[in-house]
Design a protein around this motif. Structure first.
Motif, PDB file in Angstrom:
ATOM      1  N   ASP A 162     -74.171 -25.471  21.894  1.00 14.78           N
ATOM      2  CA  ASP A 162     -73.761 -24.976  23.539  1.00 14.78           C
ATOM      3  C   ASP A 162     -72.100 -24.084  23.683  1.00 14.78           C
ATOM      4  OD1 ASP A 162     -74.338 -27.408  23.452  1.00 14.78           O
ATOM      5  OD2 ASP A 162     -71.924 -28.238  23.386  1.00 14.78           O
ATOM      6  N   ILE A 163     -71.706 -23.143  22.811  1.00 17.37           N
ATOM      7  CA  ILE A 163     -71.371 -22.289  22.036  1.00 17.37           C
ATOM      8  C   ILE A 163     -72.333 -21.155  22.635  1.00 17.37           C
ATOM      9  CG2 ILE A 163     -69.931 -20.519  21.150  1.00 17.37           C
ATOM     10  CD1 ILE A 163     -69.395 -23.478  19.446  1.00 17.37           C
ATOM     11  N   THR A 201     -85.156 -33.104  28.872  1.00 17.64           N
ATOM     12  CA  THR A 201     -84.304 -34.188  28.363  1.00 17.64           C
ATOM     13  C   THR A 201     -82.561 -34.265  28.563  1.00 17.64           C
ATOM     14  OG1 THR A 201     -83.901 -33.056  25.529  1.00 17.64           O
ATOM     15  CG2 THR A 201     -85.184 -34.245  25.167  1.00 17.64           C
ATOM     16  N   HIS A 202     -82.545 -35.301  28.372  1.00 17.46           N
ATOM     17  CA  HIS A 202     -80.898 -35.429  28.817  1.00 17.46           C
ATOM     18  C   HIS A 202     -79.935 -34.725  27.884  1.00 17.46           C
ATOM     19  CE1 HIS A 202     -77.207 -38.106  30.604  1.00 17.46           C
ATOM     20  NE2 HIS A 202     -76.883 -38.691  29.250  1.00 17.46           N
ATOM     21  N   ALA A 203     -80.150 -34.521  26.863  1.00 16.00           N
ATOM     22  CA  ALA A 203     -79.023 -33.671  25.900  1.00 16.00           C
ATOM     23  C   ALA A 203     -79.993 -32.224  26.178  1.00 16.00           C
ATOM     24  CB  ALA A 203     -80.137 -34.033  24.391  1.00 16.00           C
ATOM     25  N   ALA A 204     -80.729 -31.930  26.483  1.00 15.90           N
ATOM     26  CA  ALA A 204     -80.793 -30.317  27.278  1.00 15.90           C
ATOM     27  C   ALA A 204     -79.740 -29.986  28.627  1.00 15.90           C
ATOM     28  CB  ALA A 204     -82.122 -30.365  27.128  1.00 15.90           C
ATOM     29  N   VAL A 205     -79.653 -31.115  29.261  1.00 16.33           N
ATOM     30  CA  VAL A 205     -78.666 -30.819  30.368  1.00 16.33           C
ATOM     31  C   VAL A 205     -77.371 -31.149  30.452  1.00 16.33           C
ATOM     32  CG1 VAL A 205     -78.498 -32.037  32.698  1.00 16.33           C
ATOM     33  CG2 VAL A 205     -80.721 -31.516  32.433  1.00 16.33           C
ATOM     34  N   LEU A 212     -73.946 -28.552  30.781  1.00 14.64           N
ATOM     35  CA  LEU A 212     -73.505 -29.215  31.218  1.00 14.64           C
ATOM     36  C   LEU A 212     -72.017 -28.797  30.553  1.00 14.64           C
ATOM     37  CD1 LEU A 212     -73.839 -32.480  33.049  1.00 14.64           C
ATOM     38  CD2 LEU A 212     -73.447 -30.528  33.852  1.00 14.64           C
ATOM     39  N   GLU A 213     -72.117 -29.022  28.964  1.00 11.98           N
ATOM     40  CA  GLU A 213     -70.985 -28.929  28.010  1.00 11.98           C
ATOM     41  C   GLU A 213     -70.447 -26.787  28.277  1.00 11.98           C
ATOM     42  OE1 GLU A 213     -68.193 -29.118  25.146  1.00 11.98           O
ATOM     43  OE2 GLU A 213     -68.871 -30.765  26.653  1.00 11.98           O
ATOM     44  N   ARG A 263     -68.757 -26.220  31.396  1.00  6.05           N
ATOM     45  CA  ARG A 263     -67.006 -26.397  30.889  1.00  6.05           C
ATOM     46  C   ARG A 263     -66.187 -25.336  30.010  1.00  6.05           C
ATOM     47  NH1 ARG A 263     -63.832 -28.774  27.214  1.00  6.05           N
ATOM     48  NH2 ARG A 263     -65.662 -28.768  26.336  1.00  6.05           N
ATOM     49  N   LEU A 264     -67.257 -24.965  28.801  1.00  2.88           N
ATOM     50  CA  LEU A 264     -66.676 -23.921  27.568  1.00  2.88           C
ATOM     51  C   LEU A 264     -66.612 -22.058  28.395  1.00  2.88           C
ATOM     52  CD1 LEU A 264     -68.245 -25.376  24.455  1.00  2.88           C
ATOM     53  CD2 LEU A 264     -66.275 -25.967  25.086  1.00  2.88           C
ATOM     54  N   ALA A 265     -67.469 -22.773  29.443  1.00  2.00           N
ATOM     55  CA  ALA A 265     -67.627 -21.216  30.365  1.00  2.00           C
ATOM     56  C   ALA A 265     -66.258 -21.140  31.382  1.00  2.00           C
ATOM     57  CB  ALA A 265     -69.040 -20.998  30.628  1.00  2.00           C
TER      58      ALA A 265
END
Length: 137
Positions: free
Chosen positions: A82-83, A110-114, A118-119, A122-124
């Protein structure tokens, strides 16, 4: 002398108010402690997307392939977590304060990639996120 007094034949009464109080407390306890697990039995039919007028505000385009690879504005992004993806989004949106992110995810992604995208948004500190959809005929 008549020492025998007439005694009134009092019939015993059953007071129902405490019984009702106890039953209401039991009913409230059962209602509060019961878990409803019908979500396993639901059949969900997902809605189709309807096309709206395109948004003319500036945006970043993040494409997600079915293999979980990311491309930001047409350039491959090496995002292992994510970072790293958030850093790429921050660099791309550095000079544009009110920028939206448009996610174009493959239907087989995959759902994890989407969720990772999104995470990262949020971090950006990107507040506006849109998903690109295709209307079905």
């Amino acid at each position: 002398m008549n020492f025998h007094h007439r005694r009134a034949h009092d019939e015993p009464e059953i007071n129902l108010i405490p019984l009702i109080d106890v039953l209401l407390v039991i009913l409230i306890f059962l209602a509060a402690s019961t878990s409803f697990t019908r979500h396993r039995q639901l059949q969900v039919a997902l809605p189709q997307a309807q096309a709206e007028a395109p948004d003319t505000s500036p945006f970043l385009e993040l494409a997600i392939s079915r293999d979980g690879l990311y491309a930001l504005d047409g350039h491959f992004v090496d995002a292992t977590n994510d970072i790293a993806l958030a850093d790429a989004l921050r660099q791309a949106a550095a000079d544009k304060p009110d920028l939206a992110l448009r996610i174009d995810a493959d239907g087989q992604a995959t759902h994890a990639a989407v969720v990772r995208a999104l995470e990262a948004a949020r971090l950006a500190h990107i507040g506006k996120v849109h998903f690109l959809t295709q209307a079905r005929p």
